[in-house]
Design a protein around this motif. Structure first.
Motif, short mmCIF file in Angstrom:
data_model
loop_
_atom_site.label_atom_id
_atom_site.label_comp_id
_atom_site.label_asym_id
_atom_site.label_seq_id
_atom_site.Cartn_x
_atom_site.Cartn_y
_atom_site.Cartn_z
N GLY A 1 -9.06 48.39 28.70
CA GLY A 1 -10.17 49.26 29.01
C GLY A 1 -10.88 49.79 27.79
N GLN A 2 -10.45 49.36 26.62
CA GLN A 2 -11.07 49.83 25.38
C GLN A 2 -11.53 48.65 24.53
N GLU A 3 -12.05 47.64 25.22
CA GLU A 3 -12.46 46.42 24.54
C GLU A 3 -13.55 46.65 23.51
N ALA A 4 -14.38 47.69 23.70
CA ALA A 4 -15.46 47.98 22.76
C ALA A 4 -14.91 48.37 21.39
N GLU A 5 -13.69 48.85 21.35
CA GLU A 5 -13.08 49.26 20.09
C GLU A 5 -12.17 48.17 19.51
N ALA A 6 -12.25 46.98 20.04
CA ALA A 6 -11.32 45.91 19.68
C ALA A 6 -11.25 45.65 18.18
N GLN A 7 -12.37 45.45 17.52
CA GLN A 7 -12.37 45.14 16.09
C GLN A 7 -11.79 46.29 15.27
N LYS A 8 -12.13 47.50 15.65
CA LYS A 8 -11.60 48.68 14.95
C LYS A 8 -10.07 48.73 15.08
N ARG A 9 -9.58 48.46 16.26
CA ARG A 9 -8.13 48.49 16.50
C ARG A 9 -7.41 47.34 15.79
N ILE A 10 -8.06 46.17 15.78
CA ILE A 10 -7.45 45.02 15.08
C ILE A 10 -7.23 45.37 13.62
N GLN A 11 -8.22 45.99 12.99
CA GLN A 11 -8.09 46.38 11.58
C GLN A 11 -7.06 47.49 11.40
#
Length: 83
Positions: free
Chosen positions: A2-12
């Protein structure tokens, strides 16, 4: 989820925090790997761990399925309700 919009931020943010064979080698031989699924293979867990002999992720998911079915039965049919 449900937080796919933050995916790149979380990956880093979580880079380097993958459960892989090297990390599991520090655990006891009888240690098991659990995950509530869905798992992002290659990000949070290596495929070799998720599919390895110490993995119980599908057993965990199956148990969760049975609990969810029991809750649905209890709610919809009133099975086990007092009175």
């Amino acid at each position: 989820m449900g937080q796919e919009a933050e995916a790149q931020k979380r990956i880093q943010a979580f880079k380097g925090f993958t459960v892989d064979a090297a990390l599991m080698s520090h655990a006891r031989e009888d240690a098991v790997f659990l995950h509530c699924l869905p798992a992002h293979r290659g990000e949070e867990v290596a495929a070799e761990v998720a599919d390895g002999k110490q993995s119980r992720i599908f057993d965990e998911a199956e148990n969760r399925l049975h609990v969810q079915k029991a809750v649905m039965l209890w709610l919809m049919a009133g099975v086990g309700l007092p009175g």
